[in-house]
Design a protein around this motif. Structure first.
Motif, PDB file in Angstrom:
ATOM      1  N   PHE A  91       1.387  -1.344   1.768  1.00 27.54           N
ATOM      2  CA  PHE A  91       0.255  -1.162   0.868  1.00 27.54           C
ATOM      3  C   PHE A  91      -1.072  -1.516   1.536  1.00 27.54           C
ATOM      4  O   PHE A  91      -2.119  -0.963   1.207  1.00 27.54           O
ATOM      5  CB  PHE A  91       0.433  -1.976  -0.419  1.00 27.54           C
ATOM      6  CG  PHE A  91      -0.605  -1.629  -1.451  1.00 27.54           C
ATOM      7  CD1 PHE A  91      -0.604  -0.389  -2.052  1.00 27.54           C
ATOM      8  CD2 PHE A  91      -1.603  -2.524  -1.776  1.00 27.54           C
ATOM      9  CE1 PHE A  91      -1.573  -0.043  -2.977  1.00 27.54           C
ATOM     10  CE2 PHE A  91      -2.577  -2.187  -2.700  1.00 27.54           C
ATOM     11  CZ  PHE A  91      -2.561  -0.949  -3.303  1.00 27.54           C
ATOM     12  N   ILE A  94      -2.299   1.517   3.053  1.00 27.04           N
ATOM     13  CA  ILE A  94      -2.774   2.425   2.009  1.00 27.04           C
ATOM     14  C   ILE A  94      -4.156   1.997   1.524  1.00 27.04           C
ATOM     15  O   ILE A  94      -5.042   2.826   1.306  1.00 27.04           O
ATOM     16  CB  ILE A  94      -1.777   2.461   0.827  1.00 27.04           C
ATOM     17  CG1 ILE A  94      -0.508   3.204   1.258  1.00 27.04           C
ATOM     18  CG2 ILE A  94      -2.381   3.148  -0.387  1.00 27.04           C
ATOM     19  CD1 ILE A  94       0.553   3.276   0.196  1.00 27.04           C
ATOM     20  N   LYS A  95      -4.340   0.687   1.355  1.00 24.75           N
ATOM     21  CA  LYS A  95      -5.656   0.183   0.956  1.00 24.75           C
ATOM     22  C   LYS A  95      -6.716   0.551   1.983  1.00 24.75           C
ATOM     23  O   LYS A  95      -7.889   0.731   1.659  1.00 24.75           O
ATOM     24  CB  LYS A  95      -5.614  -1.343   0.793  1.00 24.75           C
ATOM     25  CG  LYS A  95      -4.794  -1.830  -0.384  1.00 24.75           C
ATOM     26  CD  LYS A  95      -5.423  -1.491  -1.710  1.00 24.75           C
ATOM     27  CE  LYS A  95      -6.630  -2.364  -2.012  1.00 24.75           C
ATOM     28  NZ  LYS A  95      -7.187  -2.065  -3.357  1.00 24.75           N
ATOM     29  N   ARG A  97      -6.794   3.307   3.453  1.00 24.20           N
ATOM     30  CA  ARG A  97      -6.949   4.751   3.287  1.00 24.20           C
ATOM     31  C   ARG A  97      -6.137   5.595   4.268  1.00 24.20           C
ATOM     32  O   ARG A  97      -6.597   6.656   4.722  1.00 24.20           O
ATOM     33  CB  ARG A  97      -8.428   5.142   3.340  1.00 24.20           C
ATOM     34  CG  ARG A  97      -9.215   4.674   2.136  1.00 24.20           C
ATOM     35  CD  ARG A  97     -10.696   4.918   2.301  1.00 24.20           C
ATOM     36  NE  ARG A  97     -11.275   4.071   3.326  1.00 24.20           N
ATOM     37  CZ  ARG A  97     -12.506   4.228   3.821  1.00 24.20           C
ATOM     38  NH1 ARG A  97     -13.262   5.202   3.382  1.00 24.20           N
ATOM     39  NH2 ARG A  97     -12.957   3.419   4.746  1.00 24.20           N
ATOM     40  N   PHE A 137       2.867  -2.592  -3.544  1.00 27.87           N
ATOM     41  CA  PHE A 137       1.686  -2.633  -4.409  1.00 27.87           C
ATOM     42  C   PHE A 137       1.744  -3.852  -5.326  1.00 27.87           C
ATOM     43  O   PHE A 137       0.798  -4.610  -5.459  1.00 27.87           O
ATOM     44  CB  PHE A 137       1.627  -1.351  -5.232  1.00 27.87           C
ATOM     45  CG  PHE A 137       0.433  -1.252  -6.145  1.00 27.87           C
ATOM     46  CD1 PHE A 137      -0.709  -0.614  -5.738  1.00 27.87           C
ATOM     47  CD2 PHE A 137       0.473  -1.794  -7.424  1.00 27.87           C
ATOM     48  CE1 PHE A 137      -1.807  -0.516  -6.577  1.00 27.87           C
ATOM     49  CE2 PHE A 137      -0.613  -1.700  -8.271  1.00 27.87           C
ATOM     50  CZ  PHE A 137      -1.755  -1.056  -7.842  1.00 27.87           C
ATOM     51  N   THR A 141      -0.751  -7.255  -4.645  1.00 26.82           N
ATOM     52  CA  THR A 141      -1.783  -7.512  -5.651  1.00 26.82           C
ATOM     53  C   THR A 141      -1.467  -8.763  -6.465  1.00 26.82           C
ATOM     54  O   THR A 141      -2.323  -9.290  -7.156  1.00 26.82           O
ATOM     55  CB  THR A 141      -1.919  -6.326  -6.624  1.00 26.82           C
ATOM     56  OG1 THR A 141      -0.650  -6.089  -7.239  1.00 26.82           O
ATOM     57  CG2 THR A 141      -2.371  -5.074  -5.895  1.00 26.82           C
ATOM     58  N   LEU A 201      -9.597   3.079  -7.605  1.00 28.29           N
ATOM     59  CA  LEU A 201      -8.720   3.279  -6.461  1.00 28.29           C
ATOM     60  C   LEU A 201      -9.540   3.798  -5.285  1.00 28.29           C
ATOM     61  O   LEU A 201     -10.641   4.316  -5.465  1.00 28.29           O
ATOM     62  CB  LEU A 201      -7.613   4.277  -6.807  1.00 28.29           C
ATOM     63  CG  LEU A 201      -6.712   3.882  -7.995  1.00 28.29           C
ATOM     64  CD1 LEU A 201      -5.764   5.018  -8.344  1.00 28.29           C
ATOM     65  CD2 LEU A 201      -5.932   2.615  -7.682  1.00 28.29           C
ATOM     66  N   ASN A 202      -8.964   3.659  -4.082  1.00 28.73           N
ATOM     67  CA  ASN A 202      -9.717   4.021  -2.876  1.00 28.73           C
ATOM     68  C   ASN A 202      -9.283   5.319  -2.219  1.00 28.73           C
ATOM     69  O   ASN A 202     -10.006   5.851  -1.379  1.00 28.73           O
ATOM     70  CB  ASN A 202      -9.605   2.897  -1.838  1.00 28.73           C
ATOM     71  CG  ASN A 202     -10.216   1.601  -2.335  1.00 28.73           C
ATOM     72  OD1 ASN A 202     -11.332   1.592  -2.843  1.00 28.73           O
ATOM     73  ND2 ASN A 202      -9.476   0.508  -2.201  1.00 28.73           N
ATOM     74  N   SER A 203      -8.090   5.817  -2.538  1.00 27.63           N
ATOM     75  CA  SER A 203      -7.595   6.985  -1.829  1.00 27.63           C
ATOM     76  C   SER A 203      -6.596   7.766  -2.663  1.00 27.63           C
ATOM     77  O   SER A 203      -6.105   7.300  -3.693  1.00 27.63           O
ATOM     78  CB  SER A 203      -6.912   6.549  -0.520  1.00 27.63           C
ATOM     79  OG  SER A 203      -5.714   5.834  -0.816  1.00 27.63           O
ATOM     80  N   THR A 205      -3.640   8.418  -1.740  1.00 27.99           N
ATOM     81  CA  THR A 205      -2.343   7.760  -1.621  1.00 27.99           C
ATOM     82  C   THR A 205      -2.203   6.671  -2.675  1.00 27.99           C
ATOM     83  O   THR A 205      -1.147   6.518  -3.296  1.00 27.99           O
ATOM     84  CB  THR A 205      -2.156   7.159  -0.219  1.00 27.99           C
ATOM     85  OG1 THR A 205      -2.574   8.113   0.763  1.00 27.99           O
ATOM     86  CG2 THR A 205      -0.714   6.801   0.027  1.00 27.99           C
ATOM     87  N   GLU A 206      -3.256   5.884  -2.885  1.00 27.95           N
ATOM     88  CA  GLU A 206      -3.235   4.866  -3.941  1.00 27.95           C
ATOM     89  C   GLU A 206      -3.032   5.534  -5.294  1.00 27.95           C
ATOM     90  O   GLU A 206      -2.331   5.007  -6.165  1.00 27.95           O
ATOM     91  CB  GLU A 206      -4.543   4.066  -3.945  1.00 27.95           C
ATOM     92  CG  GLU A 206      -4.611   2.991  -2.878  1.00 27.95           C
ATOM     93  CD  GLU A 206      -5.808   2.079  -3.085  1.00 27.95           C
ATOM     94  OE1 GLU A 206      -6.092   1.692  -4.239  1.00 27.95           O
ATOM     95  OE2 GLU A 206      -6.475   1.759  -2.085  1.00 27.95           O
TER      96      GLU A 206
END
Length: 216
Positions: A91, A94-95, A97, A137, A141, A201-203, A205-206
């Protein structure tokens, strides 16, 4: 022609990937790197379209390298290569991007599909990795989102935005979504941007992870 760089600390893995890619005329191998730092230096001279990168490398891992690449070279797509025992990295990348996730033992056709997908602006998340991504995820988090919480977030989206979110989660590019929903590419791009902003969200994928968790 899609220009690709392969980054992995194991020479045997790099050679195997390069051998697979060399079988396809539409793929051009620009170079290779043993770690994230070497890769960043390589990017100062070469301009790849896609990077296939191991998530765990010495000196600089794929997580940190992805962050730097996305900050300095926004148009370069990053596909993370991972194994099932690397949950803690998943993750985080992913964060930062990353555009896609593949298992290292993925077949040649799937690797090529992944490269073409991210090159065309889509996102590709290996189905076998999805469960791991959702788990990562939740762990990273430290906030396992309840169904009610997810439902509350979904309430801020319009029906059309939910349609777009679902298609993004399926790995569709903006062009694909245009054809499916009969919208212009600019309109789809605006929808994707609004969805990401509303869900914080940033992307893409997220967003795929969110859709998987929400069960929509």
């Amino acid at each position: 022609m899609i220009n690709v760089i392969v980054a992995d600390d194991q020479e045997l893995v790099r050679e195997g990937i390069k051998m697979i890619l060399s079988l396809y005329e539409e793929i051009n191998i620009l170079g290779e790197a043993e770690n994230g730092k070497q890769l960043i230096m390589l990017l100062e001279k070469l301009q790849p379209d896609v990077i296939l990168m191991d998530v765990r490398m010495p000196i600089m891992d794929g997580v940190e390298a992805t962050k730097i690449i996305k900050e300095k070279y926004k148009n370069v797509k990053v596909i993370i290569l991972t194994t099932f025992n690397e949950d803690e990295y998943i993750f985080k990348a992913i964060k930062n991007r990353a555009d896609g996730y593949l298992l290292k033992d993925a077949g040649s056709e799937y690797i090529i599909k992944a490269i073409k997908s991210v090159y065309n602006g889509a996102m590709l998340l290996d189905p076998e990795v999805t469960v791991k991504v959702v788990k990562a995820f939740n762990l990273i988090t430290n906030e396992k989102q309840s169904f009610d919480n997810l439902k509350h977030k979904l309430d801020v989206l319009t029906p059309r935005e939910i349609d777009v979110a679902k298609l993004v989660a399926q790995g569709k590019s903006n062009k694909d979504i245009c054809k499916i929903l009969f919208l212009t590419e600019g309109t789809v791009k605006n929808y994707v941007t609004r969805v990401l902003e509303k869900l914080e969200l940033n992307s893409r994928t997220e967003l795929a992870v969110f859709v998987s968790q929400a069960g929509i």
